[in-house]
Design an enzyme around this catalytic site. Structure first.
Site, PDB file in Angstrom:
ATOM      1  N   VAL A 292     104.103  69.243  67.229  1.00 23.51           N
ATOM      2  CA  VAL A 292     104.613  69.577  68.553  1.00 23.51           C
ATOM      3  C   VAL A 292     104.284  71.030  68.888  1.00 23.51           C
ATOM      4  CG1 VAL A 292     106.499  67.930  68.222  1.00 23.51           C
ATOM      5  CG2 VAL A 292     106.925  70.345  67.837  1.00 23.51           C
ATOM      6  N   SER A 293     104.265  71.331  70.176  1.00 25.71           N
ATOM      7  CA  SER A 293     104.098  72.687  70.685  1.00 25.71           C
ATOM      8  C   SER A 293     102.821  73.318  70.133  1.00 25.71           C
ATOM      9  CB  SER A 293     105.345  73.516  70.361  1.00 25.71           C
ATOM     10  OG  SER A 293     105.355  74.735  71.075  1.00 25.71           O
TER      11      SER A 293
END
Length: 700
Positions: A292-293
Site C-alpha cells: 500500500v501507499s
C-alpha cells in the site's frame, strides 16, 4: 498457476544445462547482498511471523509490549514492538471497525499466529552506497509443490516490518512466502551528538559497518556541525543522498530474487555435489507484487521494470505513483470540468498543502466540521498562517474567513485536490503529514545531506516550549520500533533553525518575516519555492545555490516518474476518493489514463475507486472519522483475492468501477458487509470507470 518449465534435462546421474545460465539453474547467493543472512525460526506459540507472539488480542491492545530494560531492549523485544506499531499504524484495530470480523490475524486463521522462518539481510542496487534491508518470511504452510510469493515493500518511509499488517498478513495466511524491503527508508536515525545509529536488528551501535545508515560526515565535519547545531539527527530517507525512491522498483525486484534464493535454500533439490537445483523459480511460482501507499508505488515500478518475468500480477492499494506527465488525456468526474493539469509530483502538491492547508483549516464549513481539527490545529496558529499568507499576497479577501476560503479554493481549483478530501486534510496537517513529506522528499530528491539543512530545517527532539533538547536515551533505544521513518516521529521533530529567537519546533515557530507563530511559514514557503523553481512570494526565479538545488530536485523527481507501461500484467488499484495524502488526481487516476495511453487495448489494469474511504484507516477509530468513512483495507484484501483468482483460476478481473460504500454513521454501530458492497463483476453502467476519447471518465 504457472506450469513448471525447468531449464534442465535431468538424467540418471547428470544434470545437463540447456539454454539457461548456471545461476538460473543452481541456487547461489545473490550478488547484491552486502551482509550475511540472518535466520530466525518461530514456533507460532511464543513467537510467530505475523504477530510476534502477541496474537490478535495483543495487536488490538492499547498497551504496547514493554522492554525488560528500557535502555537496552533486546532484538526480539524491538521486533515485537516494531510489529505491534507497524500493524496498528496501517490497520484500524478499534472495536467495531472490522478488525476480528472482516480482517485481522484470526480471520480465516483461528490462532492468528503463523509459524515459520524469517530471513533478513542487507542489499544494494548497482551504484548505491547505502544498504537497503530485505526480508523473506516463509510460513510453515508454504507448499513447495504449489509455490507462491507476495511482495511487501514498506508503506511510507517505514522500516522492514512496515507492510506486516497489509501484504504480509494476506500473503502469510495464504501460505505464500512474503518478501519485504524497507526501500532504503526506515528509521536509520544517526544521532550526530552521540554517533549512535540502529543496526539491522534495531539495537544501537557505534560501528559504521553495522549501521542501517550514517551520515557521510568525517569526524571533524561532524564535530563542526555539532558545535553549531547540537543534538541533531540525520535520517536515512531524507539524508542518505541516494534518492532511494528512484530505485524502489529495483528494490522490490531484488527482494523477489532474495525470496527465490531462500526458498531454494529450504526446498531446492540437493544434488550431492555441493550444488542445489532451483526447483522453485519464476516459471513455476505465482508472484503478486503488492503493498500500500509508497509500497504500492514501489511494486508498480517493479512491474514496469521487470525484465526477468518475475512478477505475474499486481494488486496495490492507494499507490504513491508519480505518473509521467501526459497532457494528451484529461480526467473528468461526473459532469464536472475536465482536468488536464493532473500528474503533479508528490513534492509539488505536498508543498502546496504544507503552505495553504494551515490556513484552509480555518475556513467556514471546515473549521468546526473537520474531525479533530480543533484538537490538532490551534486556531490562533491557523489565523496567523492566514495573516502571513495575506501579507505576502498569496491569498486574497477582506477578512480572515475570506483568506481561509481562498486558501481552500487554491488547493481545490489550482492544485486539483478533490473536495472529498477537504474534511480530512486538517487532521493530516495537524499530524504534520504534508510538512514532513515536503522536508524529507525535498532533501531526498535533491540528494542533500544533513549538513545542508535545506530551508533551515533540521531534526531533533524538542522540549515543551519547542527548544531543541537531547533525545531521552530510552526514546532513542526504541527508535527502530517506534518511528515511522519520517519525522516528526517517536520524539524527533522538525526544527526550524531560522525561527525568530532560537531554533524551534516547526509547529510552534515564528517566522522571521512575520514575527508570528505561523508554523514556520517561511520554511514551508522555501520548500514550495524549491518545488517551483521560483520565489513564490516575489515571483522571481531562484538564484545561486537555491537554483542549483531546485535543478537537483527536478532531476530527482524525473527519476521517480512512472512510465505507465505495466507490460500487460494483470493489475488492480484500489484507492479511496477521500485520500487527503496522495490526491487521486495526481496519482491513481492519471496513472490509469497514462496506462491507457501507453498500453491501450492491451492494458490489463483495473481501477476501483472506493467512496467514503481515505488513506489512513487507523484514523477510523476516532469520532468524526470512523462514522463517516469505511476501511480501504477491506477492499485491498478483496483486490488481492481477485488477483489470486485471476492468476490461479483464470477468473476475469471486474471492470474498473466506483464502489459505493455506506458509512456506519456511529462508532457504536459495528461495521458489517452491508456497509461494504463488493467490487462487482458486472457493475452498473452508472458506476463504470471508462477511458474514451482521450478522457478518463469517473462517475460521481
Amino acid at each position: 498457476m504457472k506450469r513448471m518449465m525447468l531449464c534442465t534435462l535431468i538424467g540418471a546421474a547428470t544434470v545437463t544445462l540447456t539454454a539457461c545460465k548456471k545461476d538460473e539453474v543452481f541456487n547461489s547467493l545473490p550478488d547484491f547482498l552486502v551482509s550475511d543472512v540472518r535466520q530466525f525460526d518461530y514456533d507460532g506459540n511464543t513467537d510467530d511471523l505475523l504477530t510476534a507472539g502477541l496474537g490478535p488480542e495483543g495487536l488490538a491492545s492499547a498497551t504496547p509490549p514493554a522492554f525488560v530494560d528500557a535502555l537496552n531492549p533486546t532484538p526480539a523485544e524491538l521486533r515485537r514492538l516494531a510489529i505491534y506499531n507497524n500493524y496498528r499504524a496501517l490497520v484500524d484495530t478499534a472495536p467495531g471497525g472490522g478488525y476480528g470480523s472482516l480482517f485481522g490475524p484470526a480471520v480465516g486463521n483461528a490462532s492468528g499466529r503463523i509459524p515459520g522462518q524469517e530471513f533478513i539481510a542487507m542489499m544494494q542496487v548497482p551504484g548505491a552506497t547505502v544498504p537497503v534491508t530485505v526480508m523473506a518470511q516463509v510460513p510453515d504452510s508454504f507448499d513447495p509443490d504449489f509455490p507462491c510469493m507476495v511482495t511487501a515493500p514498506s508503506s511510507g518511509s517505514r522500516g522492514i516490518y512496515g507492510a506486516i499488517g497489509t501484504a504480509g498478513e494476506w500473503g502469510l495466511k495464504k501460505g505464500c512466502a512474503v518478501v519485504y524491503t524497507d526501500k532504503g527508508t526506515g528509521t536509520g536515525a544517526h544521532n550526530l551528538a552521540t554517533n549512535t545509529a540502529q543496526s539491522v536488528n534495531g539495537t544501537l551501535t557505534m560501528e559504521p559497518e553495522e549501521a542501517l545508515f550514517r551520515a557521510d560526515l568525517d569526524a571533524q565535519s561532524r564535530d563542526d556541525f555539532n558545535s553549531q547545531w547540537p543534538d541533531r539527527f540525520a535520517w536515512k530517507h531524507a539524508h542518505s543522498k541516494q534518492n532511494p525512491e528512484a530505485d524502489w522498483g529495483r528494490h522490490v525486484l531484488q527482494s523477489i530474487e532474495f525470496g527465490f534464493y531462500m526458498l531454494n535454500t529450504l526446498h531446492g533439490r540437493e544434488l550431492g555435489n555441493g550444488e542445489t537445483l532451483r526447483t522453485i523459480n519464476p516459471r513455476n511460482t505465482l508472484v503478486i507484487a503488492s503493498s500500500v501507499s509508497n509500497g504500492g508505488g514501489a511494486s508498480v515500478r517493479a512491474a514496469e521494470q521487470d525484465e526477468k518475468g518475475l512478477i505475474d500480477g499486481v494488486a496495490v492499494s492507494e499507490p504513491n505513483v508519480n505518473p509521467a506527465v501526459d497532457r494528451s488525456f484529461s480526467i473528468r468526474q461526473g459532469n464536472g470540468p475536465a482536468l488536464t493539469e493532473h500528474s503533479r509530483s508528490l513534492l509539488d502538491y505536498t508543498t502546496a498543502l504544507a503552505v495553504y492547508q494551515g490556513c484552509a483549516n480555518q475556513a467556514p464549513g471546515i473549521r468546526d466540521l473537520a474531525p479533530l481539527n480543533g484538537m490538532f490545529n490551534p486556531p490562533a496558529t491557523g489565523q496567523n498562517i492566514c495573516h502571513s499568507l495575506f501579507n505576502k499576497g498569496l491569498v486574497s479577501g477582506a477578512t480572515k474567513d475570506d483568506w481561509a476560503l481562498d486558501a481552500q479554493r487554491i488547493l481545490n481549483e489550482d492544485f486539483g485536490v478533490q473536495p472529498e478530501q477537504n474534511l480530512l486534510a486538517p487532521v493530516h496537517f495537524g499530524l504534520a503529514v504534508a510538512q514532513s513529506i515536503a522536508m524529507t522528499y525535498a532533501n531526498a530528491y535533491g540528494r542533500a545531506g544533513v549538513e545542508d539543512r535545506v530551508c533551515g530545517l533540521s531534526l531533533a527532539a524538542t522540549g515543551s516550549a519547542g527548544a531543541v533538547v537531547p533525545l531521552a536515551p530510552a526514546a532513542e533505544a526504541s527508535l527502530f520500533a517506534a518511528s515511522n521513518g519520517i519525522p516528526p516521529s517517536a520524539g524527533v521533530n522538525l526544527v526550524y533553525d531560522n525561527a525568530e529567537g532560537q531554533p524551534t519546533s516547526l509547529a510552534v515557530s515564528a517566522s522571521p518575516s512575520s514575527s508570528q507563530v505561523d508554523y514556520g511559514l517561511d520554511a514551508l514557503l522555501c520548500l514550495r519555492s524549491l518545488a517551483e523553481g521560483r520565489d513564490v512570494v516575489t515571483g522571481e526565479p531562484l538564484e545561486g545555490a537555491q537554483a542549483e538545488l531546485h535543478e537537483a530536485i527536478s532531476r530527482g523527481i524525473s527519476a521517480v516518474r512512472a512510465s505507465g507501461d505495466l507490460q500487460r500484467k494483470p493489475t488492480v488499484f484500489v484507492t479511496g476518493r477521500a485520500d487527503a495524502i496522495l490526491p487521486i488526481n495526481h496519482t491513481s487516476r492519471p496513472y490509469v489514463g497514462l496506462n491507457q495511453a501507453v498500453e491501450g487495448r492491451h492494458s490489463n489494469l483495473r481501477y476501483y475507486e472506493i467512496l467514503n474511504a481515505h488513506h489512513l484507516d487507523v484514523l477510523n477509530g476516532f469520532p468524526g472519522i470512523g462514522d463517516r468513512y469505511v476501511p480501504l483495507h477491506h477492499y485491498y484484501f478483496q483486490a488481492l483475492d481477485l488477483m489470486w483468482a485471476r492468476l490461479t483460476d483464470k477468473q476475469p478481473l471486474p471492470p474498473s468501477q466506483v464502489v459505493r460504500t455506506v458509512p456506519r454513521g456511529s462508532l457504536t454501530t459495528p461495521l458489517t458487509l452491508a456497509n461494504l458492497p463488493p467490487i462487482q463483476s458486472e457493475p452498473a453502467e452508472a458506476d463504470r470507470i471508462v477511458f474514451t476519447g482521450n478522457q478518463l471518465q469517473i462517475p460521481d
